[in-house]
Write a protein that holds these residues in place. Structure first.
Motif, PDB file in Angstrom:
ATOM      1  N   UNK A 130     -16.909  14.870  10.966  1.00 53.46           N
ATOM      2  CA  UNK A 130     -15.721  14.035  10.752  1.00 53.46           C
ATOM      3  C   UNK A 130     -15.674  13.390   9.363  1.00 53.46           C
ATOM      4  N   UNK A 131     -16.480  13.873   8.433  1.00 60.42           N
ATOM      5  CA  UNK A 131     -16.497  13.293   7.090  1.00 60.42           C
ATOM      6  C   UNK A 131     -15.466  13.929   6.167  1.00 60.42           C
ATOM      7  N   UNK A 132     -15.067  15.147   6.467  1.00 61.22           N
ATOM      8  CA  UNK A 132     -14.147  15.863   5.592  1.00 61.22           C
ATOM      9  C   UNK A 132     -12.971  16.447   6.368  1.00 61.22           C
ATOM     10  N   UNK A 133     -11.912  16.692   5.634  1.00 60.22           N
ATOM     11  CA  UNK A 133     -10.745  17.378   6.176  1.00 60.22           C
ATOM     12  C   UNK A 133     -10.415  18.543   5.251  1.00 60.22           C
ATOM     13  N   UNK A 134     -10.256  19.709   5.831  1.00 57.60           N
ATOM     14  CA  UNK A 134      -9.806  20.877   5.072  1.00 57.60           C
ATOM     15  C   UNK A 134      -8.326  21.058   5.357  1.00 57.60           C
ATOM     16  N   UNK A 135      -7.549  21.302   4.332  1.00 55.20           N
ATOM     17  CA  UNK A 135      -6.112  21.459   4.536  1.00 55.20           C
ATOM     18  C   UNK A 135      -5.550  22.510   3.589  1.00 55.20           C
ATOM     19  N   UNK A 136      -4.524  23.158   4.058  1.00 57.94           N
ATOM     20  CA  UNK A 136      -3.788  24.122   3.252  1.00 57.94           C
ATOM     21  C   UNK A 136      -2.499  23.446   2.830  1.00 57.94           C
ATOM     22  N   UNK A 137      -2.284  23.342   1.533  1.00 64.78           N
ATOM     23  CA  UNK A 137      -1.118  22.623   1.023  1.00 64.78           C
ATOM     24  C   UNK A 137      -0.239  23.553   0.191  1.00 64.78           C
ATOM     25  N   UNK A 138       1.038  23.273   0.224  1.00 67.65           N
ATOM     26  CA  UNK A 138       1.997  23.988  -0.617  1.00 67.65           C
ATOM     27  C   UNK A 138       1.986  23.322  -1.991  1.00 67.65           C
ATOM     28  N   UNK A 139       1.769  24.104  -3.041  1.00 66.77           N
ATOM     29  CA  UNK A 139       1.662  23.525  -4.382  1.00 66.77           C
ATOM     30  C   UNK A 139       2.763  23.993  -5.326  1.00 66.77           C
ATOM     31  N   UNK A 140       3.631  24.867  -4.868  1.00 68.44           N
ATOM     32  CA  UNK A 140       4.712  25.336  -5.728  1.00 68.44           C
ATOM     33  C   UNK A 140       5.333  26.600  -5.189  1.00 68.44           C
ATOM     34  N   UNK A 141       6.271  27.138  -5.950  1.00 66.47           N
ATOM     35  CA  UNK A 141       6.984  28.333  -5.509  1.00 66.47           C
ATOM     36  C   UNK A 141       6.111  29.579  -5.562  1.00 66.47           C
ATOM     37  N   UNK A 142       5.211  29.647  -6.544  1.00 59.09           N
ATOM     38  CA  UNK A 142       4.393  30.841  -6.699  1.00 59.09           C
ATOM     39  C   UNK A 142       5.228  32.030  -7.131  1.00 59.09           C
ATOM     40  N   UNK A 143       4.629  33.213  -7.108  1.00 57.08           N
ATOM     41  CA  UNK A 143       5.389  34.404  -7.480  1.00 57.08           C
ATOM     42  C   UNK A 143       5.958  35.064  -6.226  1.00 57.08           C
ATOM     43  N   UNK A 144       6.564  36.226  -6.399  1.00 49.63           N
ATOM     44  CA  UNK A 144       7.243  36.887  -5.283  1.00 49.63           C
ATOM     45  C   UNK A 144       6.292  37.322  -4.176  1.00 49.63           C
ATOM     46  N   UNK A 145       5.004  37.437  -4.487  1.00 49.28           N
ATOM     47  CA  UNK A 145       4.016  37.839  -3.485  1.00 49.28           C
ATOM     48  C   UNK A 145       3.275  36.658  -2.864  1.00 49.28           C
ATOM     49  N   UNK A 146       3.530  35.452  -3.356  1.00 52.90           N
ATOM     50  CA  UNK A 146       2.870  34.272  -2.804  1.00 52.90           C
ATOM     51  C   UNK A 146       1.701  33.764  -3.610  1.00 52.90           C
ATOM     52  N   UNK A 147       1.343  34.444  -4.691  1.00 56.01           N
ATOM     53  CA  UNK A 147       0.256  33.951  -5.542  1.00 56.01           C
ATOM     54  C   UNK A 147       0.660  32.619  -6.166  1.00 56.01           C
ATOM     55  N   UNK A 148      -0.239  31.643  -6.106  1.00 52.81           N
ATOM     56  CA  UNK A 148       0.016  30.352  -6.723  1.00 52.81           C
ATOM     57  C   UNK A 148       0.861  29.395  -5.917  1.00 52.81           C
TER      58      UNK A 148
END
Length: 201
Positions: free
Chosen positions: A37-55
């Motif tokens: 319970x010391x850490x939390x892992x999360x997937x966050x949206x950081x921008x539009x990225x390219x057409x394949x989802x990179x970035x």
């Protein structure tokens, strides 16, 4: 949405920057707590990225006490299902918390892929086709993964189904969760665990 993002450990300067610029803070899409319970892992949206989802996404590890965050990696597309790291979801800590399992998709038309991020050496490796659901926490299969996969019936009438497999950390199949090979799919997990007296999350 802004309050939700702040509550998950976003740095104060990032929140202020979002407010000053008039931008809307991006929420965490998926998250998981570490076994201690010391850490939390999360997937966050950081921008539009390219057409394949990179970035467009990042896997982030947050310290719940200090609020400090460590960006583990940014999404990167590949036409190889074993290397594709886009459309990320379902982070799950390993039994002892030294690794993170997560899922990616878009690399194959009918199935995602499960990967393991080693928090000690900062490496990613492919584990199994499908979607990571949970990790077994008790019982004889402690540490194994529950992974849902997409399969086709080997019969003249055709058709497909979505069984849940118990998968070893090395990617080898251990068994099919009883009932999941029928119409129950993921819904078969909880009755099976209850019958055995085991726990998984």
């Amino acid at each position: 949405m802004l309050l939700r993002w702040i509550s998950r450990g976003a740095p104060r300067f990032a929140v202020c920057l979002a407010i000053l610029s008039g931008a809307q803070a991006l929420p965490a899409a998926d998250f998981a707590k570490s076994p201690d319970h010391r850490h939390v892992a999360k997937i966050v949206e950081i921008g539009a990225g390219d057409e394949n989802g990179s970035g467009s996404q990042a896997l982030v590890l947050s310290d719940r006490k200090s609020g400090r965050e460590r960006q583990l990696f940014v999404s990167k597309w590949s036409d190889d299902p074993h290397r594709n790291l886009t459309n990320l979801s379902n982070p799950v800590f390993s039994l002892n918390g030294d690794s993170l399992y997560f899922s990616s998709s878009d690399a194959a038309p009918t199935s995602g892929a499960v990967h393991r991020y080693d928090l000690k050496n900062n490496s990613v490796r492919f584990v199994h086709n499908g979607v990571a659901l949970r990790v077994m926490r008790t019982g004889p299969y402690r540490g194994d993964l529950l992974v849902q996969v997409h399969r086709y019936y080997d019969r003249p009438t055709g058709g497909s189904y979505n069984p849940v497999l118990l998968v070893k950390p090395n990617g080898h199949d251990a068994l099919i969760v009883p009932g999941s090979e029928k119409d129950d799919g993921e819904m078969a997990i909880d009755p099976w665990l209850a019958q055995k007296g085991w726990r998984a999350w």
